[in-house]
Design an enzyme around this catalytic site. Sequence first.
Site, short mmCIF file in Angstrom:
data_model
loop_
_atom_site.label_atom_id
_atom_site.label_comp_id
_atom_site.label_asym_id
_atom_site.label_seq_id
_atom_site.Cartn_x
_atom_site.Cartn_y
_atom_site.Cartn_z
N CYS B 86 0.77 -1.38 -0.28
CA CYS B 86 -0.19 -0.48 0.05
C CYS B 86 0.78 1.12 -0.08
O CYS B 86 1.47 1.48 -1.11
CB CYS B 86 -0.65 0.42 1.41
N HIS B 203 -3.49 -5.61 1.09
CA HIS B 203 -2.61 -5.84 2.54
C HIS B 203 -3.25 -7.22 3.02
O HIS B 203 -4.11 -7.83 3.81
CB HIS B 203 -3.50 -5.13 3.49
N GLU B 205 -1.27 -9.04 5.01
CA GLU B 205 -1.03 -8.06 6.51
C GLU B 205 -2.82 -8.51 8.01
O GLU B 205 -2.92 -8.97 8.54
CB GLU B 205 0.04 -7.85 7.12
#
Lengths: 80, 232
Positions: B86, B203, B205
């Site tokens: 990002c 993302h 994560e």
Amino acid sequence: MKAKITVKLKEIVLDPQGETILHSLNEMGYDKIRKVRQGKVFFIELNETDEKKAEELLKEIAHKVLSNPVIENYEVEIVK
Amino acid sequence: MRFGVVVFPGSNCDHDTFHVLNNIVGVKTDFIWHKDSILSDYDLIVLPGGFSYGDYLRSGAIARFSPVMNAVKEYADKGGLVLGICNGFQVLLESGLLKGAMLRNKNLHFICKYVHIRVKNTNTPFTNALKDGSVLKIPIAHADGNYFASEEDLKNISLNNQIVFQYSDENGNINDDVNPNGSLLNIAGIINEKGNVLGMMPHPERASEKILGSEDGRFIFDSILNYLKNRR
């Protein structure tokens, strides 16, 4: 010395913000407005008396920092 | 093995990334402050998501001049793995480590939602645990994710197989309807020519634990582990 640096999106790059502003203006009845491109203007003061040197310095920061050459062009103007 | 997560003023996915790498993937991970300049001991450097320097000027434009970015460049030049997520992707673009630039999302919205991405290149350190054409469900959260590159760069990126992820539907179909932000060729992630620096808008994560709704992000971290283990 004072200067002004204008950063604009290149013509080939889509400008969603400009498009939206244009659309809104037309909706509001400003139907003579045909095109809007949004950009940035930087008002700068610098410690330099030599105009040529100032221009070189301003072009350097415009190229390296203030604009992204992939999507933007810039214009440097010494303000008298 | 040791991973590092760079922290810029305004990073806000640094702790999520640290948590996943350190506690879920299970590799000892350090935070790296943006003023640090030595990265030689790490096996992976992550530039996390967030709003470095408030996204002032352009997303990633100021972070790229941090001392740590010189170190990241050196590290990447030597073949070290760099993952930009990002805002991290935006920093990589601004720094020139990846080709192209990000424009404001086509619909001007900040978009925060799950998307599907199709894996176009599995021959990378970041995607080797996946099959060609796999579809991952991973969230995006950005306002400037509208990928742009000059015609020439785009051609080269395509020819060199540097497009790694493309926005798709859940069956892997790629079209305008499933392009959330207006990115050219539905690009969600690209890799550098050498194949060691990956930037992606989604993302991983945020999609690495079942309780959070998707574990698809783990494929990326597992791929990195595979790569590093085989390299040793």
